[in-house]
Design a protein around this motif. Structure first.
Motif, PDB file in Angstrom:
ATOM      1  N   ASP A  81      11.733  -0.636 -11.257  1.00 47.46           N
ATOM      2  CA  ASP A  81      12.452  -0.716  -9.933  1.00 47.46           C
ATOM      3  C   ASP A  81      11.856  -2.216  -9.488  1.00 47.46           C
ATOM      4  OD1 ASP A  81      13.229   2.305  -9.370  1.00 47.46           O
ATOM      5  OD2 ASP A  81      11.172   2.377 -10.274  1.00 47.46           O
ATOM      6  N   GLY A  82      10.715  -2.410  -9.684  1.00 46.44           N
ATOM      7  CA  GLY A  82      10.262  -3.813  -9.516  1.00 46.44           C
ATOM      8  C   GLY A  82       9.668  -4.034  -7.903  1.00 46.44           C
ATOM      9  N   ASP A  83       9.600  -2.695  -7.460  1.00 44.89           N
ATOM     10  CA  ASP A  83       9.193  -2.579  -5.910  1.00 44.89           C
ATOM     11  C   ASP A  83       7.639  -2.617  -5.808  1.00 44.89           C
ATOM     12  OD1 ASP A  83       9.682   0.025  -7.032  1.00 44.89           O
ATOM     13  OD2 ASP A  83       9.850   0.924  -4.889  1.00 44.89           O
ATOM     14  N   LEU A  84       7.124  -3.188  -4.581  1.00 47.99           N
ATOM     15  CA  LEU A  84       5.612  -3.072  -4.601  1.00 47.99           C
ATOM     16  C   LEU A  84       5.483  -1.758  -3.773  1.00 47.99           C
ATOM     17  CD1 LEU A  84       5.236  -6.671  -3.649  1.00 47.99           C
ATOM     18  CD2 LEU A  84       4.018  -5.547  -5.455  1.00 47.99           C
ATOM     19  N   LEU A  91      21.384 -14.266  -7.415  1.00 47.35           N
ATOM     20  CA  LEU A  91      22.065 -13.193  -7.604  1.00 47.35           C
ATOM     21  C   LEU A  91      22.748 -12.371  -6.470  1.00 47.35           C
ATOM     22  CD1 LEU A  91      19.664 -11.600 -10.392  1.00 47.35           C
ATOM     23  CD2 LEU A  91      22.036 -12.460 -11.050  1.00 47.35           C
ATOM     24  N   ARG A  92      21.987 -12.265  -5.541  1.00 46.26           N
ATOM     25  CA  ARG A  92      22.449 -11.614  -4.356  1.00 46.26           C
ATOM     26  C   ARG A  92      23.493 -12.545  -3.776  1.00 46.26           C
ATOM     27  NH1 ARG A  92      17.171  -8.923  -1.222  1.00 46.26           N
ATOM     28  NH2 ARG A  92      17.203  -7.135  -2.914  1.00 46.26           N
ATOM     29  N   VAL A 109      20.932  -6.166  -6.696  1.00 51.09           N
ATOM     30  CA  VAL A 109      19.362  -6.400  -7.276  1.00 51.09           C
ATOM     31  C   VAL A 109      18.354  -6.042  -6.617  1.00 51.09           C
ATOM     32  CG1 VAL A 109      19.466  -8.816  -6.863  1.00 51.09           C
ATOM     33  CG2 VAL A 109      18.143  -8.038  -8.652  1.00 51.09           C
ATOM     34  N   GLN A 110      17.353  -5.552  -7.083  1.00 53.76           N
ATOM     35  CA  GLN A 110      15.919  -4.928  -6.401  1.00 53.76           C
ATOM     36  C   GLN A 110      14.776  -5.639  -6.827  1.00 53.76           C
ATOM     37  OE1 GLN A 110      16.825  -3.615  -3.522  1.00 53.76           O
ATOM     38  NE2 GLN A 110      18.703  -3.128  -3.923  1.00 53.76           N
ATOM     39  N   ALA A 145      15.415  -5.537 -10.943  1.00 51.95           N
ATOM     40  CA  ALA A 145      16.362  -4.480 -11.402  1.00 51.95           C
ATOM     41  C   ALA A 145      17.648  -4.890 -10.873  1.00 51.95           C
ATOM     42  CB  ALA A 145      15.566  -3.239 -10.908  1.00 51.95           C
ATOM     43  N   LEU A 146      18.464  -5.184 -11.754  1.00 51.74           N
ATOM     44  CA  LEU A 146      19.934  -5.324 -11.446  1.00 51.74           C
ATOM     45  C   LEU A 146      20.838  -4.206 -11.825  1.00 51.74           C
ATOM     46  CD1 LEU A 146      21.965  -8.653 -11.895  1.00 51.74           C
ATOM     47  CD2 LEU A 146      22.974  -6.603 -12.539  1.00 51.74           C
ATOM     48  N   GLU A 147      21.512  -3.842 -10.724  1.00 48.90           N
ATOM     49  CA  GLU A 147      22.290  -2.335 -11.110  1.00 48.90           C
ATOM     50  C   GLU A 147      23.381  -2.475 -11.990  1.00 48.90           C
ATOM     51  OE1 GLU A 147      24.720   0.156  -7.700  1.00 48.90           O
ATOM     52  OE2 GLU A 147      22.651  -0.027  -7.142  1.00 48.90           O
ATOM     53  N   ILE A 148      23.436  -1.651 -12.763  1.00 43.64           N
ATOM     54  CA  ILE A 148      24.501  -1.503 -13.908  1.00 43.64           C
ATOM     55  C   ILE A 148      25.224  -0.139 -13.356  1.00 43.64           C
ATOM     56  CG2 ILE A 148      25.495  -1.700 -15.974  1.00 43.64           C
ATOM     57  CD1 ILE A 148      24.638  -4.308 -15.041  1.00 43.64           C
ATOM     58  N   GLY A 149      24.395   0.808 -13.859  1.00 45.24           N
ATOM     59  CA  GLY A 149      25.143   2.190 -13.546  1.00 45.24           C
ATOM     60  C   GLY A 149      25.218   3.012 -14.920  1.00 45.24           C
ATOM     61  N   GLU A 150      26.258   2.851 -15.632  1.00 47.83           N
ATOM     62  CA  GLU A 150      26.595   3.652 -17.049  1.00 47.83           C
ATOM     63  C   GLU A 150      26.027   2.807 -18.053  1.00 47.83           C
ATOM     64  OE1 GLU A 150      28.007   4.851 -20.643  1.00 47.83           O
ATOM     65  OE2 GLU A 150      29.087   3.018 -19.669  1.00 47.83           O
TER      66      GLU A 150
END
Length: 382
Positions: free
Chosen positions: A182-185, A302-303, A309-310, A317-322
């Motif tokens: 996730d890359g979050d703190l 990216l944003r 992206v998070q 973490a760049l959201e893709i999904g499938e």
């Protein structure tokens, strides 16, 4: 035997059809922020060498001298004839540097988490864990007799509700300081407030933070962590892992942790190299600043291009999904000379595949300017 082989083939075929098949490319060598593959050079955004120490010529020479001096193996378990004074000296140095009572070295982070979490608790212990903890922590908990309950990722409100129901039981909270996917703190002040109120034991995996975040790379979780997990194989540029613990926990692990008792310990040369790394680590402020700045530039870029992206630090973490789409994006980027991980189930939840972008101090603004347009081109064509 035929039925056995057919069963494995069937499982692999279904795995491939679901977009979950894994077959990493062979890497010929690493050069700075790039990898050399059979098809040529690719810019690497899938590395955990956050400070670039893994390709440092200075560290390479120091490690080489240490292995020349001390030999290649300890040739024994720590509990038999592998308890070398140099290893104990290095562990004391790590405990001092990171601000804990004791440290204990392991051949891998997976083994460290397995030893710690399978050993410390009894059937009366309640372990509350963030649902996005590392696979090694999940496996360690599965081997523990403790009662287990997950709480929603990074939700201190959900954790508080779990703590309210815990009563007077011995309670442990298990989390990470920088989450690997996730890359979050971690919200350290918020968790510290809960710890003051409820008095739980707190274990924090700092594998992706130590060396990079905090003063001198000492991480972010010390105000709340009774026990921390660290690794040599990421920002510290070596191999192996370590636990930062109270003295009684180290003593307990020496006596009851099967992964420690029944494994060959790391060699003296590793311990000597670990001591050398501490001296290097204290002088990496410029690399830490560079890493922070280039990571922020990548995230903002990216944003601005409309990507979701998070990430609070050097893991994005760049959201893709499938799952199949994430794999195809990764493969097409590789054709354009960019190597990035498509993180898919079970590494992340099903249907929540991401590109996991690992930034390092070796990356430049030119690398960012190359990555973002390449990603845009690929996404348009899928």
């Amino acid at each position: 035997m035929d039925n056995f082989i057919e069963r494995l083939k069937t499982r692999l075929r279904l795995h491939r059809q679901a977009g979950l098949y894994r077959r990493p490319p062979e890497i010929i060598r690493r050069e700075g922020a790039s990898l050399i593959l059979a098809e040529g050079r690719v810019l690497n955004f899938a590395s955990n060498d956050y400070l670039g120490l893994g390709v440092s010529e200075v560290l390479r020479k120091q490690v080489g001298r240490n292995f020349e001096k001390y030999g290649s193996s300890s040739s024994s378990s720590r509990l038999v004839s592998g308890n070398y004074s140099l290893i104990a000296e290095a562990e004391r140095a790590y405990a001092r540097y990171f601000g804990y009572e004791e440290a204990l070295f392991f051949p891998s982070g997976y083994q460290a988490n397995l030893a710690l979490l399978s050993t410390l608790f009894d059937s009366g212990t309640l372990v509350l864990f963030d649902k996005h903890i590392h696979a090694s922590s999940v496996k360690g908990l599965a081997l523990s007799p403790a009662q287990l309950a997950g709480y929603n990722h990074s939700s201190l409100n959900h954790l508080r509700k779990r703590l309210d129901r815990a009563g007077e039981r011995e309670t442990v909270v298990l989390t990470e300081s920088l989450f690997s996917m996730d890359g979050d703190l971690l919200d350290v002040p918020g968790l510290a407030g809960l710890k003051d109120r409820y008095g739980f034991v707190c274990i924090v995996d700092e594998a992706h933070a130590l060396g990079v975040l905090g003063e001198g790379g000492c991480g972010v979780a010390r105000p709340v962590a009774d026990i921390a997990v660290g690794t040599f194989g990421k920002a510290l540029g070596l191999f192996g892992a370590f636990l930062l613990v109270p003295a009684v926990v180290k003593e307990h692990l020496f006596n009851f942790a099967s992964p420690l008792i029944y494994s060959t310990t790391l060699p003296e040369a590793h311990a000597a190299s670990a001591i050398d790394i501490l001296a290097l680590l204290a002088r990496q402020d410029e690399s830490r600043r560079r890493l922070r700045d280039i990571s922020l530039e990548m995230k903002n870029g990216l944003r601005e291009e409309g990507f979701t992206v998070q990430g609070d630090a050097h893991i994005l973490a760049l959201e893709i999904g499938e799952e199949g789409k994430a794999l195809e994006v990764s493969n097409r980027l590789r054709e354009r000379g960019i190597f990035v991980l498509s993180a898919r189930y079970p590494t992340v939840p099903l249907g929540k595949a991401i590109l996991r972008i690992g930034m390092t101090a070796l990356h430049t603004r030119e690398d960012v300017k190359r990555f973002i347009p390449s990603l845009k081109e690929v996404m348009v064509r899928i």
